[in-house]
Write a protein that holds these residues in place. Structure first.
Motif, PDB file in Angstrom:
ATOM      1  N   GLY A  11       0.800  -1.223   0.000  1.00  0.00           N
ATOM      2  CA  GLY A  11       0.000   0.000   0.000  1.00  0.00           C
ATOM      3  C   GLY A  11       0.831   1.269   0.000  1.00  0.00           C
ATOM      4  O   GLY A  11       0.295   2.363  -0.137  1.00  0.00           O
ATOM      5  N   ARG A  12       2.147   1.130   0.129  1.00  0.00           N
ATOM      6  CA  ARG A  12       3.025   2.296   0.192  1.00  0.00           C
ATOM      7  C   ARG A  12       3.511   2.708  -1.189  1.00  0.00           C
ATOM      8  O   ARG A  12       3.611   1.889  -2.102  1.00  0.00           O
ATOM      9  N   ARG A  13       3.854   3.997  -1.313  1.00  0.00           N
ATOM     10  CA  ARG A  13       4.414   4.509  -2.548  1.00  0.00           C
ATOM     11  C   ARG A  13       5.907   4.741  -2.331  1.00  0.00           C
ATOM     12  O   ARG A  13       6.318   5.178  -1.253  1.00  0.00           O
ATOM     13  N   ILE A  14       6.704   4.417  -3.334  1.00  0.00           N
ATOM     14  CA  ILE A  14       8.149   4.645  -3.247  1.00  0.00           C
ATOM     15  C   ILE A  14       8.416   6.074  -3.705  1.00  0.00           C
ATOM     16  O   ILE A  14       8.070   6.436  -4.833  1.00  0.00           O
ATOM     17  N   VAL A  15       8.975   6.896  -2.827  1.00  0.00           N
ATOM     18  CA  VAL A  15       9.182   8.304  -3.196  1.00  0.00           C
ATOM     19  C   VAL A  15      10.569   8.555  -3.813  1.00  0.00           C
ATOM     20  O   VAL A  15      10.730   9.460  -4.614  1.00  0.00           O
ATOM     21  N   SER A  16      11.558   7.748  -3.442  1.00  0.00           N
ATOM     22  CA  SER A  16      12.870   7.876  -4.082  1.00  0.00           C
ATOM     23  C   SER A  16      13.619   6.563  -3.924  1.00  0.00           C
ATOM     24  O   SER A  16      13.311   5.764  -3.035  1.00  0.00           O
ATOM     25  N   ALA A  17      14.581   6.336  -4.819  1.00  0.00           N
ATOM     26  CA  ALA A  17      15.360   5.091  -4.767  1.00  0.00           C
ATOM     27  C   ALA A  17      16.781   5.367  -5.224  1.00  0.00           C
ATOM     28  O   ALA A  17      17.025   6.244  -6.055  1.00  0.00           O
ATOM     29  N   THR A  41       3.614   2.335  -6.679  1.00  0.00           N
ATOM     30  CA  THR A  41       2.945   1.857  -5.470  1.00  0.00           C
ATOM     31  C   THR A  41       3.189   0.358  -5.332  1.00  0.00           C
ATOM     32  O   THR A  41       3.161  -0.378  -6.312  1.00  0.00           O
ATOM     33  N   VAL A  42       3.438  -0.085  -4.096  1.00  0.00           N
ATOM     34  CA  VAL A  42       3.630  -1.513  -3.823  1.00  0.00           C
ATOM     35  C   VAL A  42       2.261  -2.126  -3.556  1.00  0.00           C
ATOM     36  O   VAL A  42       1.590  -1.764  -2.585  1.00  0.00           O
ATOM     37  N   HIS A  43       1.837  -3.044  -4.431  1.00  0.00           N
ATOM     38  CA  HIS A  43       0.516  -3.656  -4.274  1.00  0.00           C
ATOM     39  C   HIS A  43       0.576  -4.944  -3.468  1.00  0.00           C
ATOM     40  O   HIS A  43      -0.404  -5.323  -2.829  1.00  0.00           O
ATOM     41  N   ASP A  44       1.707  -5.630  -3.517  1.00  0.00           N
ATOM     42  CA  ASP A  44       1.834  -6.854  -2.728  1.00  0.00           C
ATOM     43  C   ASP A  44       3.313  -7.234  -2.654  1.00  0.00           C
ATOM     44  O   ASP A  44       4.123  -6.764  -3.467  1.00  0.00           O
ATOM     45  N   VAL A  45       3.652  -8.052  -1.677  1.00  0.00           N
ATOM     46  CA  VAL A  45       4.996  -8.634  -1.575  1.00  0.00           C
ATOM     47  C   VAL A  45       4.806 -10.117  -1.324  1.00  0.00           C
ATOM     48  O   VAL A  45       4.145 -10.504  -0.354  1.00  0.00           O
ATOM     49  N   LEU A  92      10.022   5.225   1.420  1.00  0.00           N
ATOM     50  CA  LEU A  92       8.578   5.070   1.252  1.00  0.00           C
ATOM     51  C   LEU A  92       7.854   6.326   1.731  1.00  0.00           C
ATOM     52  O   LEU A  92       8.408   7.106   2.514  1.00  0.00           O
ATOM     53  N   ASP A  93       6.600   6.475   1.274  1.00  0.00           N
ATOM     54  CA  ASP A  93       5.839   7.660   1.677  1.00  0.00           C
ATOM     55  C   ASP A  93       5.480   7.647   3.171  1.00  0.00           C
ATOM     56  O   ASP A  93       5.038   8.646   3.722  1.00  0.00           O
ATOM     57  N   SER A  94       5.710   6.517   3.843  1.00  0.00           N
ATOM     58  CA  SER A  94       5.493   6.445   5.293  1.00  0.00           C
ATOM     59  C   SER A  94       6.679   7.026   6.051  1.00  0.00           C
ATOM     60  O   SER A  94       6.620   7.179   7.271  1.00  0.00           O
ATOM     61  N   GLY A  95       7.793   7.284   5.328  1.00  0.00           N
ATOM     62  CA  GLY A  95       9.021   7.743   5.987  1.00  0.00           C
ATOM     63  C   GLY A  95       9.982   6.600   6.249  1.00  0.00           C
ATOM     64  O   GLY A  95      11.163   6.821   6.512  1.00  0.00           O
TER      65      GLY A  95
END
Ligand SMILES: [Zn+2]
Length: 265
Positions: A11-17, A41-45, A92-95
């Protein structure tokens, strides 16, 4: 590892890599990987074979940690020694930060589209712990080969997930000579191999993996399976079953094979 990192990623979005080395990449360039990850966005792992599979919008990002790689989540800034071996870092957008850490960089990273993933998935053998993998299907997949049973057991096209440590252990517990051609393994021995392969993999998962050099779980703790190893890294030591000195060879597949010549026939 997948079980540990999944809750922080889904459910998280990757903001930078960022990526420290490109020698871990397979079939993807650094710019394409980083461009694909950023904003996705990460839909599943999930896990397939020895890979962690991160389901993104249009792609599957596949990480094979190998023997020394770890998939980790940090909800704090990385310490210098943690950052030093971080090959891939994704904020991640969660920090929180998702990190692929690998001191020896034996692990590999792949990026596939849905079609490429399906083709790759189809090329892999069945999962040993799949409830649908009966003894009959297990034997039907492995027996047709005349190659050494250890090589066949580790052939990811025939059966996935069994690496060198678990192959050594399962063949000892099943009492099978690792160099024996698969086609000559008897009925009773197949039943033992099926049972022990599944038991050992399940025990390793329950114990959060094998402690081997730098292995860490997804929360950074060392695994604790090593305590239960019967033959692996025990060459020259007494067999736990009969006391005979355990033999070691690289002749079967260029990897170390440790076995008891009395217990394994
Ligand atoms: Zn023995």
């Amino acid at each position: 590892m997948v079980r540990d990192i999944r809750p922080a990623l889904v459910g998280r979005r990757i903001v930078s890599a960022s990526l420290s080395h490109t020698d871990v990449l397979r079939g993807v360039t650094r710019p394409r990987l980083l461009r694909t990850l950023t904003g996705a966005t990460v839909h599943d792992v999930t896990r397939r074979a020895k890979h962690g599979v991160i389901h993104l919008d249009q792609h599957r990002f596949i990480l094979q940690p190998g023997m020394t790689g770890n998939l980790l989540i940090y909800d704090r800034p990385l310490a210098p020694e943690e950052a030093r071996y971080a090959v891939l870092r994704a904020r991640l957008d969660s920090g929180a930060e998702f990190v692929f850490r690998d001191i020896r960089r034996i692990g590999t990273l792949l990026l596939l589209d849905e079609r490429g993933w399906r083709r790759y998935d189809d090329s892999l053998g069945p999962e040993p712990l799949d409830p649908g993998l009966t003894l009959e299907r297990f034997v039907a997949g492995l027996r047709p080969s005349r190659a050494a049973i250890k090589k066949v057991l580790m052939d990811q096209r025939r059966l996935v997930g069994v690496g060198n440590i678990y192959a050594n252990e399962a063949l000892f517990c099943a009492g099978i000579d690792p160099s024996k051609p698969a086609s000559r393994v008897g009925e009773a021995a197949w039943a033992r191999l099926y049972q022990h392969t599944r038991r050992i993999l399940q025990a390793a998962i329950d114990a959060e993996g094998t402690t081997f050099r730098d292995y860490r779980t997804g929360t950074g703790q060392p695994g604790n399976f090593q305590l239960e190893l019967m033959v692996y890294e025990r060459e020259g030591e007494p067999c736990r079953r009969c006391g005979t000195r355990l033999s070691g060879t690289h002749a079967i597949d260029a990897r170390i094979t440790v076995f008891c010549h009395r217990c394994q026939r």
